[in-house]
Design an enzyme around this catalytic site. Structure first.
Site, PDB file in Angstrom:
ATOM      1  N   HIS A  94       0.854  -1.198   0.000  1.00  0.00           N
ATOM      2  CA  HIS A  94       0.000   0.000   0.000  1.00  0.00           C
ATOM      3  C   HIS A  94       0.887   1.244   0.000  1.00  0.00           C
ATOM      4  O   HIS A  94       1.961   1.258   0.608  1.00  0.00           O
ATOM      5  CB  HIS A  94      -0.921  -0.001   1.222  1.00  0.00           C
ATOM      6  CG  HIS A  94      -1.979   1.046   1.123  1.00  0.00           C
ATOM      7  ND1 HIS A  94      -1.728   2.367   1.425  1.00  0.00           N
ATOM      8  CD2 HIS A  94      -3.274   0.988   0.731  1.00  0.00           C
ATOM      9  CE1 HIS A  94      -2.833   3.073   1.216  1.00  0.00           C
ATOM     10  NE2 HIS A  94      -3.788   2.263   0.802  1.00  0.00           N
ATOM     11  N   GLU A 164      -4.245   1.963  -6.977  1.00  0.00           N
ATOM     12  CA  GLU A 164      -4.618   3.028  -6.051  1.00  0.00           C
ATOM     13  C   GLU A 164      -3.677   4.210  -6.263  1.00  0.00           C
ATOM     14  O   GLU A 164      -2.618   4.296  -5.613  1.00  0.00           O
ATOM     15  CB  GLU A 164      -4.493   2.551  -4.604  1.00  0.00           C
ATOM     16  CG  GLU A 164      -5.336   1.334  -4.284  1.00  0.00           C
ATOM     17  CD  GLU A 164      -5.725   1.272  -2.804  1.00  0.00           C
ATOM     18  OE1 GLU A 164      -6.814   0.780  -2.528  1.00  0.00           O
ATOM     19  OE2 GLU A 164      -4.951   1.733  -1.950  1.00  0.00           O
TER      20      GLU A 164
HETATM   21  O1  LIG Z   1      -6.248   3.217   0.532  1.00  0.00           O
HETATM   22  C1  LIG Z   1      -7.380   2.868   0.270  1.00  0.00           C
HETATM   23  C2  LIG Z   1      -7.795   1.469   0.366  1.00  0.00           C
HETATM   24  O2  LIG Z   1      -6.695   0.703   0.667  1.00  0.00           O
HETATM   25  C3  LIG Z   1      -8.417   3.837  -0.134  1.00  0.00           C
HETATM   26  O3  LIG Z   1      -8.685   4.692   0.925  1.00  0.00           O
HETATM   27  P1  LIG Z   1      -9.864   5.742   0.788  1.00  0.00           P
HETATM   28  O4  LIG Z   1     -11.049   4.995   0.165  1.00  0.00           O
HETATM   29  O5  LIG Z   1     -10.153   6.167   2.190  1.00  0.00           O
HETATM   30  O6  LIG Z   1      -9.401   6.848  -0.100  1.00  0.00           O
END
Ligand SMILES: O=C(CO)COP(=O)(O)O
Length: 245
Positions: A94, A164
């Site tokens: 992440h 992401e």
């Molecule tokens: O990092 C995330 C999921 O791992 C996304 O976070 P948010 O949906 O709070 O932006």
């Protein structure tokens, strides 16, 4: 149940009481129109596993684990430990871990191998910064991250890849546009091959979940803040399930 994934990571939130309450809400749910998963902090894994019960359709993941199976690594948890606590999937790389905890591409790759050694499904997070996107290098950057994460992993081994973008995550983030997500989904598929299912994460909420779920090449949504209440999580599951089902 469609093959589409919808899950949430609680990040560093929830003590055992709220964790139990969330898990009870999941357990009470009988029919799932999507493939659900939940990723609690390590402290709550065993509690959530116990609440969900042995045959739950909800897949349980850990937010992190070390690449070694055991040893003098104070403060860390290993893949065998999170598996013992009930995790069957492992989130790796992440951007918050890459930024704050020295999670390099090399370590991501070691953790992918550790997860696979113990039969956990890797959920590998990738995504570019705002600077990289502005400079026009997003697709290439993400493709490199995917290739490094999967180095040495046989083609047939399944993996989830969560796209992401860093600029989309968290309270200051803004969700990516479907066109940008589609481009990266195609890029990830080209870099990872058929074994990969591409999820999108970053400011997903009830309002934008369907548009993002319908992006070509996207096989799941990975939600943070907007799913930290079980009723909100289930609303997203239902809305996506209605449109995809
Ligand atoms: O990092 C995330 C999921 O791992 C996304 O976070 P948010 O949906 O709070 O932006």
């Amino acid at each position: 149940m469609t093959e589409f994934w919808v899950g949430t990571s609680w990040k560093m939130t929830k003590t055992l009481g709220p964790a139990r309450e969330f898990a009870r809400g999941l357990r009470a749910r009988r029919d799932w129109p999507v493939r659900p998963f939940v990723i609690p902090p390590a402290t709550a894994l065993a509690t959530v596993a116990a609440e969900l019960g042995p045959d739950s359709p909800v897949r349980l993941g850990a937010q992190n684990a070390h690449w070694e199976d055991a040893g003098a690594w104070t403060g860390e948890v290993s893949v065998p430990q999170v598996a013992d606590a009930g995790a069957t999937m492992l989130e790796i790389g992440h951007s918050e871990r890459r930024e704050h905890f020295a999670e390099t591409d090399e370590r991501v790759n070691l953790k992918v191998h550790a997860a696979l050694r113990h039969g956990l499904l890797p959920l590998i997070c990738v995504g570019e910064s705002a600077e990289v996107r502005r400079a026009g290098g997003a697709a290439e950057f993400v493709a490199d991250q995917v290739r490094m994460a999967l180095a040495g992993v046989p083609d047939a081994v399944p993996a989830l890849i969560a796209y992401e973008p860093i600029w989309a995550i968290g309270a200051a983030g803004r969700p990516a546009q479907p066109e940008a997500v589609a481009e990266i989904a195609a890029t990830v598929a080209a870099a990872a091959g058929a074994r990969a299912t591409v999820l999108y994460g970053g400011s997903v909420d009830l309002g934008n979940a369907v548009d993002l779920a319908l992006v070509p090449g996207i096989g799941g949504l990975f939600v943070g803040r907007a799913a930290w209440q079980v009723s909100d999580y289930l609303s997203i599951v239902d809305r996506v399930g209605e449109r995809l089902g």
